[in-house]
Design a protein around this motif. Structure first.
Motif: not given
Ligand SMILES: *Cc1c(COP(=O)(O)O)cnc(C)c1O
Length: 413
Positions: A291-314
């Protein structure tokens, strides 16, 4: 000095042979010592260990531990490093070094469980209070900081449930109130983002302390327990260092050697774990029982946008995300079905910790782990997967066969 005729027992201790000094191997030497020899009384009186200008006793450092400390500082972008015998010891040593009776420490509600446990059962006995805050709500942290708050723990993402907080805003909230921040940086490991340079602008937003369970990716073998405490502020470092010394904490030279050996392959391993984990996470997301995927790199996962901001450029914009993720399994499936899943997996073994070559799986009872409720997590059982270095297709096949046994549903390709 002239050699005198001596008994062999003495010669075996005081041997005259010294190997030539230059030996150019790839790996640093393993120096083992409790006792360190001084050249003279003058040397004994003047040699200093606190500033690392010399060696005085094994517990105060050896060339091997200094080497490891320096490499770990480079990894995380810090200036000073202390080595401790486990990740949990890094957590407890930071708390004992920086907190006094009457102080309060704030811990994210989704933190690594033993951190809360240490506060509840040990810090409390020393008159240090703790409270949990919701890491996904910066206003909640603001509201919980009081004049007694001296330390705030951060974790990105949270252990097990993997929600990625707005780390930058949390650090800024603490800075604005003059509260010291300490990040449990085990997941990011110094590779996904830089804890002392969160905006990648040279350090305008930085945590004060980074605690790292080297047991995970830096060890990489599932065979070493170790932790590090890294800082950029010498005063903070010295406070923790003196506590560390008085508590008598040290690590073994052989363990330091193993981590030094593994560090050179760590970035390559971290990326390989990440790539494989994302393939498996995407496959699990297609299954109706999830019912839910908890992986920060996936859109829709809790906090995905924060992950994207901090870790997305690598990695050319792919971002960096470790080999760890969880899924929430539909609440219609009971514990027996979850147990069937975990027991049917062949390559994913049942076991704690992560970061080693072997894939692992553990189900968690999230409700019992939290004071503040499930937050963004859907109803159902959280199952955490730690993806090792096995072939990704082999791991997929393993998941598919276990899934069908556990839930009676065909695996969706
Ligand atoms: C494993 C872990 C620790 C503790 O490390 P040990 O070496 O097992 O004591 C601390 N924090 C996090 C996030 C961890 O995953």
């Amino acid at each position: 000095m002239k050699e005198q005729a001596r008994h062999i027992t003495t010669d075996l201790v005081h041997h005259s042979y010294q190997a030539p000094p230059a030996f150019a191997a790839i790996q640093p030497a393993v120096h083992k010592a409790s006792t360190v020899i001084f050249d003279s009384m003058h040397d004994m009186r003047t040699r200093r260990w606190l500033d690392k200008s010399g060696f005085t006793y094994g517990l105060h450092g050896t060339p091997t531990t200094y080497q490891l400390e320096e490499r770990l500082c480079s990894l995380e972008g810090g200036k000073q490093c202390l080595l401790v015998p486990s990740g949990l010891s890094a957590i407890s040593t930071v708390a004992l070094g920086l907190l006094s009776a009457g102080d309060e420490v704030l811990i994210p509600d989704n933190a690594y469980g033993p951190n809360k446990d240490f506060a509840e059962h040990e810090l409390a006995r020393w008159g240090i209070r703790h409270a949990c805050y919701n890491p996904m709500d910066v206003a909640d942290l603001h509201a919980k900081i009081t004049p007694a708050t001296k330390l705030v723990w951060l974790e990105a993402p949270g252990s097990v449930s993997m929600e990625f907080p707005d780390l930058i805003a949390l650090v800024q909230a603490c800075r604005a109130r003059g509260v010291t921040t300490v990040l449990d940086n085990t997941w990011g490991a110094g590779l996904a983002f830089k804890p002392f340079d969160l905006l990648a602008d040279g350090g305008s937003v930085a945590v004060d302390v980074s605690a790292h369970a080297l047991t995970k990716y830096p060890s990489g073998g599932g065979d070493v327990l170790m932790g590090s405490i890294i800082t950029t502020d010498n005063a903070v470092h010295m406070r923790i260092k003196l506590t560390h010394m008085r508590l008598g904490i040290g690590i073994g030279a052989n363990d330091a050697e193993l981590v030094l050996r593994s560090l050179s392959s760590m970035a390559v391993r971290y990326h390989a774990h990440d790539v494989s984990a994302r393939v498996l996470a995407a496959a699990l997301q297609r299954q109706p029982a999830v019912v839910q995927l908890l992986h920060p790199a996936f859109a829709g996962a809790p906090g995905h946008a924060h992950w994207q901001q901090l870790c997305g450029a690598a990695h050319q914009g792919q971002g960096a995300a470790a080999g760890l993720f969880s899924v929430v399994v539909d609440a219609q499936f009971d514990q027996a079905a979850i147990d069937r899943l975990c027991d049917s997996l062949q390559l994913f073994k049942l076991g704690y910790s992560w970061g080693g070559p072997m894939s692992l799986v553990v189900p968690y009872d999230i409700d019992s782990m939290r004071a503040g409720g499930r937050g963004a997590l859907q109803a159902g059982t959280v199952v955490r997967f730690c993806v090792g270095l096995e072939d990704t297709q082999d791991l997929l096949r393993d998941l598919a066969q276990a899934w069908e046994k556990a839930f009676g549903q065909a695996w969706v390709q």
